[in-house]
Design an enzyme around this catalytic site. Structure first.
Site, PDB file in Angstrom:
ATOM      1  N   HIS A   1     -10.445  35.662 -74.895  1.00  0.00           N
ATOM      2  CA  HIS A   1     -11.149  34.920 -73.843  1.00  0.00           C
ATOM      3  C   HIS A   1     -12.573  34.528 -74.243  1.00  0.00           C
ATOM      4  CE1 HIS A   1     -13.752  38.318 -72.774  1.00  0.00           C
ATOM      5  NE2 HIS A   1     -12.709  39.043 -73.161  1.00  0.00           N
TER       6      HIS A   1
ATOM      7  N   HIS B   1     -10.621  27.657 -89.913  1.00  0.00           N
ATOM      8  CA  HIS B   1      -9.252  28.103 -90.176  1.00  0.00           C
ATOM      9  C   HIS B   1      -9.162  29.594 -89.857  1.00  0.00           C
ATOM     10  CE1 HIS B   1      -5.750  28.595 -93.310  1.00  0.00           C
ATOM     11  NE2 HIS B   1      -5.446  29.069 -92.117  1.00  0.00           N
TER      12      HIS B   1
HETATM   13  C1  LIG Z   1     -12.794  37.232 -99.844  1.00  0.00           C
HETATM   14  C2  LIG Z   1     -12.179  36.363-100.916  1.00  0.00           C
HETATM   15  C3  LIG Z   1     -12.357  34.891-100.537  1.00  0.00           C
HETATM   16  C4  LIG Z   1     -12.940  36.674-102.195  1.00  0.00           C
HETATM   17  O1  LIG Z   1     -12.392  35.939-103.232  1.00  0.00           O
HETATM   18  P1  LIG Z   1     -13.259  35.751-104.594  1.00  0.00           P
HETATM   19  O2  LIG Z   1     -14.515  35.018-104.279  1.00  0.00           O
HETATM   20  O3  LIG Z   1     -12.347  35.156-105.594  1.00  0.00           O
HETATM   21  O4  LIG Z   1     -13.719  37.220-104.941  1.00  0.00           O
HETATM   22  P2  LIG Z   1     -13.112  38.248-105.999  1.00  0.00           P
HETATM   23  O5  LIG Z   1     -11.618  38.256-105.980  1.00  0.00           O
HETATM   24  O6  LIG Z   1     -13.809  37.982-107.289  1.00  0.00           O
HETATM   25  O7  LIG Z   1     -13.595  39.647-105.410  1.00  0.00           O
HETATM   26  C5  LIG Z   1     -14.949  40.036-105.403  1.00  0.00           C
HETATM   27  C6  LIG Z   1     -14.997  41.498-104.992  1.00  0.00           C
HETATM   28  O8  LIG Z   1     -14.601  41.615-103.616  1.00  0.00           O
HETATM   29  C7  LIG Z   1     -13.434  42.447-103.475  1.00  0.00           C
HETATM   30  N1  LIG Z   1     -12.571  41.815-102.477  1.00  0.00           N
HETATM   31  C8  LIG Z   1     -12.093  40.534-102.513  1.00  0.00           C
HETATM   32  N2  LIG Z   1     -11.378  40.292-101.417  1.00  0.00           N
HETATM   33  C9  LIG Z   1     -11.402  41.431-100.676  1.00  0.00           C
HETATM   34  C10 LIG Z   1     -10.830  41.772 -99.429  1.00  0.00           C
HETATM   35  N3  LIG Z   1     -10.125  40.889 -98.728  1.00  0.00           N
HETATM   36  N4  LIG Z   1     -11.061  43.008 -98.958  1.00  0.00           N
HETATM   37  C11 LIG Z   1     -11.802  43.906 -99.667  1.00  0.00           C
HETATM   38  N5  LIG Z   1     -12.371  43.626-100.872  1.00  0.00           N
HETATM   39  C12 LIG Z   1     -12.162  42.397-101.360  1.00  0.00           C
HETATM   40  C13 LIG Z   1     -12.807  42.456-104.854  1.00  0.00           C
HETATM   41  O9  LIG Z   1     -12.035  43.642-105.026  1.00  0.00           O
HETATM   42  C14 LIG Z   1     -14.018  42.394-105.739  1.00  0.00           C
HETATM   43  O10 LIG Z   1     -14.612  43.677-105.784  1.00  0.00           O
HETATM   44  P3  LIG Z   1     -15.300  44.247-107.144  1.00  0.00           P
HETATM   45  O11 LIG Z   1     -16.429  43.290-107.443  1.00  0.00           O
HETATM   46  O12 LIG Z   1     -15.755  45.609-106.748  1.00  0.00           O
HETATM   47  O13 LIG Z   1     -14.234  44.206-108.160  1.00  0.00           O
HETATM   48  C15 LIG Z   1     -10.644  36.635-101.097  1.00  0.00           C
HETATM   49  O14 LIG Z   1     -10.414  37.832-101.810  1.00  0.00           O
HETATM   50  C16 LIG Z   1      -9.912  36.710 -99.778  1.00  0.00           C
HETATM   51  O15 LIG Z   1      -9.712  37.784 -99.171  1.00  0.00           O
HETATM   52  N6  LIG Z   1      -9.483  35.518 -99.274  1.00  0.00           N
HETATM   53  C17 LIG Z   1      -8.771  35.367 -98.045  1.00  0.00           C
HETATM   54  C18 LIG Z   1      -7.384  34.801 -98.338  1.00  0.00           C
HETATM   55  C19 LIG Z   1      -6.584  34.551 -97.104  1.00  0.00           C
HETATM   56  O16 LIG Z   1      -6.700  35.224 -96.098  1.00  0.00           O
HETATM   57  N7  LIG Z   1      -5.756  33.529 -97.159  1.00  0.00           N
HETATM   58  C20 LIG Z   1      -4.952  33.114 -96.030  1.00  0.00           C
HETATM   59  C21 LIG Z   1      -4.398  31.742 -96.298  1.00  0.00           C
HETATM   60  S1  LIG Z   1      -3.473  31.171 -94.940  1.00  0.00           S
END
Ligand SMILES: CC(C)(COP(=O)(O)OP(=O)(O)OC[C@H]1O[C@@H](n2cnc3c(N)ncnc32)[C@H](O)[C@@H]1OP(=O)(O)O)[C@@H](O)C(=O)NCCC(=O)NCCS
Length: 219
Positions: free
Chosen positions: A140, A149
């Site tokens: 709400h 998104h």
């Molecule tokens: C947050 C996000 C954008 C980061 O991606 P990125 O910029 O490529 O970052 P990296 O993969 O290099 O990760 C960086 C650090 O964050 C951590 N991390 C990344 N995503 C995380 C998450 N969701 N939860 C906890 N830690 C996360 C990694 O383990 C890494 O840690 P480290 O430096 O200690 O090794 C991505 O991991 C994510 O969660 N995207 C959402 C995807 C999604 O929901 N898609 C739906 C499509 S419909």
């Protein structure tokens, strides 16, 4: 019988086009099919893609603007979706799956897509060209600005504000009253308990900022 024919005619009058022949597009197509809306074509500039789920894919140069056309930009990436919207400027259509629960006291603006199982509760507002993905919950009084998104199963508690272009990752949850800054990215499964600055990338429980996203240039 005459009523059915009239309804069929109405369906034929509006030509619905989708822009972007992606996996996300297929989910938008299933919404339109569930609503018995006919998709005329999908616009995509990849020459290799000729059809998607048996709907023809045309090149953007083949698309001729007409008054009775309705468009949905079916691209999951918020920045690209905004760029395309600004480029094509059309009569935008809103796609809401019949199995989404959308309060009569909420508002979903043009160009937005609401997938199956999503819930938009009373007095919530969803801006233009947003994606409320499968099973996402908007409680709400939330205010969702344009080009946001909400990934599958993301949950916003009451009175949350999500600024333009933010992406809330799959299964993330946000406690009540928090503001998520513009173009911020909330990682999958993140738990947000305080306001998030613009452009921040936030992960973990509780969510912490790990970096700042490059500022987009199409505002
Ligand atoms: C947050 C996000 C954008 C980061 O991606 P990125 O910029 O490529 O970052 P990296 O993969 O290099 O990760 C960086 C650090 O964050 C951590 N991390 C990344 N995503 C995380 C998450 N969701 N939860 C906890 N830690 C996360 C990694 O383990 C890494 O840690 P480290 O430096 O200690 O090794 C991505 O991991 C994510 O969660 N995207 C959402 C995807 C999604 O929901 N898609 C739906 C499509 S419909």
């Amino acid at each position: 019988m005459r009523l059915m024919q009239r309804q069929l005619n109405l369906l034929m009058e509006n030509k619905i086009y989708l822009y972007g022949a992606s996996g996300h597009c297929k989910v938008v197509m299933t919404i339109l099919l569930a609503n018995q809306e006919k998709i005329t074509a999908i616009i995509d500039d990849n020459p290799k893609t000729k059809e998607l789920l048996a709907v023809p894919v045309i090149h953007s140069t083949e698309f001729v603007a007409e008054n009775n056309q309705k468009l949905i930009v079916s691209i999951g990436n918020n920045e690209i979706r905004k760029k395309i919207v600004n480029k094509i400027k059309g009569n935008f259509h809103t796609a809401i799956h019949p199995k989404a629960i959308v309060s009569l006291f909420s508002k979903v603006k043009e160009g937005s897509m609401v997938m199956a199982g999503a819930i938009i509760n009373v007095d919530a507002v969803v801006g233009k060209h947003c994606i409320v993905n499968t099973g996402a919950i908007i409680e709400h009084d939330c205010v969702i600005e344009d080009y946001v998104h909400l990934s599958p199963n993301a949950t916003l508690s009451g009175n949350v504000v999500v600024k333009e272009g933010a992406h809330i990752g799959v299964g993330a949850c946000v406690i009540q009253g928090v503001t998520i800054g513009k173009w911020a990215i909330i990682g999958a499964g993140t738990v947000i308990i305080r306001d998030v600055p613009d452009y921040a990338v936030v992960v973990g429980n509780p969510g912490r900022v790990i970096k700042s996203k490059k500022i987009i240039d199409n505002e």
